[in-house]
Design a protein around this motif. Structure first.
Motif, mmCIF file in Angstrom:
data_model
loop_
_atom_site.group_PDB
_atom_site.id
_atom_site.type_symbol
_atom_site.label_atom_id
_atom_site.label_comp_id
_atom_site.label_asym_id
_atom_site.label_seq_id
_atom_site.Cartn_x
_atom_site.Cartn_y
_atom_site.Cartn_z
ATOM 1 N N CYS A 50 14.448 21.714 24.325
ATOM 2 C CA CYS A 50 15.366 20.817 23.630
ATOM 3 C C CYS A 50 16.784 21.273 23.917
ATOM 4 C CB CYS A 50 15.097 20.827 22.122
ATOM 5 S SG CYS A 50 16.227 19.761 21.199
ATOM 6 N N CYS B 135 13.101 11.996 29.957
ATOM 7 C CA CYS B 135 13.006 12.784 28.734
ATOM 8 C C CYS B 135 13.203 11.862 27.532
ATOM 9 C CB CYS B 135 14.048 13.906 28.721
ATOM 10 S SG CYS B 135 15.758 13.336 28.604
ATOM 11 N N LEU B 136 12.999 12.416 26.357
ATOM 12 C CA LEU B 136 13.341 11.710 25.134
ATOM 13 C C LEU B 136 14.759 12.113 24.754
ATOM 14 C CD1 LEU B 136 10.181 12.069 22.875
ATOM 15 C CD2 LEU B 136 11.062 10.009 23.959
ATOM 16 N N MET C 111 17.889 11.580 21.618
ATOM 17 C CA MET C 111 18.106 11.093 20.257
ATOM 18 C C MET C 111 19.515 11.418 19.786
ATOM 19 S SD MET C 111 15.961 13.817 17.966
ATOM 20 C CE MET C 111 14.630 14.031 19.131
ATOM 21 N N ILE D 2 16.154 7.066 18.669
ATOM 22 C CA ILE D 2 15.463 7.809 19.721
ATOM 23 C C ILE D 2 15.188 6.828 20.855
ATOM 24 C CG2 ILE D 2 13.368 9.092 20.323
ATOM 25 C CD1 ILE D 2 13.116 9.814 17.334
ATOM 26 N N GLU E 224 14.181 6.496 25.416
ATOM 27 C CA GLU E 224 13.749 7.134 26.661
ATOM 28 C C GLU E 224 14.926 7.201 27.623
ATOM 29 O OE1 GLU E 224 10.597 6.446 30.350
ATOM 30 O OE2 GLU E 224 10.864 4.879 28.847
ATOM 31 N N SER E 225 15.107 8.363 28.229
ATOM 32 C CA SER E 225 16.093 8.530 29.291
ATOM 33 C C SER E 225 15.298 8.621 30.592
ATOM 34 C CB SER E 225 16.913 9.804 29.061
ATOM 35 O OG SER E 225 17.851 9.951 30.089
ATOM 36 N N THR F 233 18.252 16.077 23.729
ATOM 37 C CA THR F 233 17.242 15.617 24.674
ATOM 38 C C THR F 233 16.072 16.592 24.636
ATOM 39 O OG1 THR F 233 18.338 16.789 26.477
ATOM 40 C CG2 THR F 233 18.872 14.455 26.223
ATOM 41 N N HIS G 217 12.680 17.779 26.788
ATOM 42 C CA HIS G 217 12.097 17.754 28.132
ATOM 43 C C HIS G 217 10.791 18.534 28.161
ATOM 44 C CE1 HIS G 217 16.223 16.758 29.622
ATOM 45 N NE2 HIS G 217 16.551 17.476 28.570
#
Length: 127
Positions: free
Chosen positions: A56, A76-77, A79, A101, A103-104, A122, A124
């Protein structure tokens, strides 16, 4: 790259994003990044946290900061932990607030304007 936002740069980005032309938007983001090299960088402290298979990355962005991110190699996510931002990328302009939140995706290149003091995180995979 993190600098104090210049309203003219934000206005230009907003106009280019309205074209909905991904190639034109990407060129505008890359051109903005080049222009920003002449500005003093704003400190945006980063905190890294590693646990079993996850990484993170948390970044504090002061209000009024304009950030151009690197091109993402992996998805990755992402937020917004607290605060409020505008995000510009090939898909348009989004207004995001604390708790959102998303999605990247790999290959993403975006500009973030911190409207309020913001913590962006983010998450990962970390094999």
């Amino acid at each position: 790259m993190n600098v104090r936002a210049d309203e003219s740069h934000v206005a230009t980005l907003q106009e280019v994003v309205k074209t909905k032309n991904p190639a034109m938007i990407r060129r505008a983001i890359l051109a903005l990044e080049k222009v920003m090299e002449a500005y003093d960088e704003v400190e945006c402290p980063v905190t890294d946290v590693f646990i079993d298979g996850l990484y993170c990355r948390q970044c504090f962005n002061p209000a009024g900061t304009l950030i151009v991110g690197k091109i993402q190699r992996h998805g990755c996510l992402a937020m917004i932990v607290c605060g409020e931002v505008k995000v510009f990328d090939e898909h348009g302009e989004r207004h995001l607030v604390a708790g959102e939140i998303f999605e990247s995706k790999p290959g993403a290149k975006r500009v973030v304007l911190a409207l309020k003091d913001t913590v962006f995180a983010t998450i990962h995979a970390n094999p």
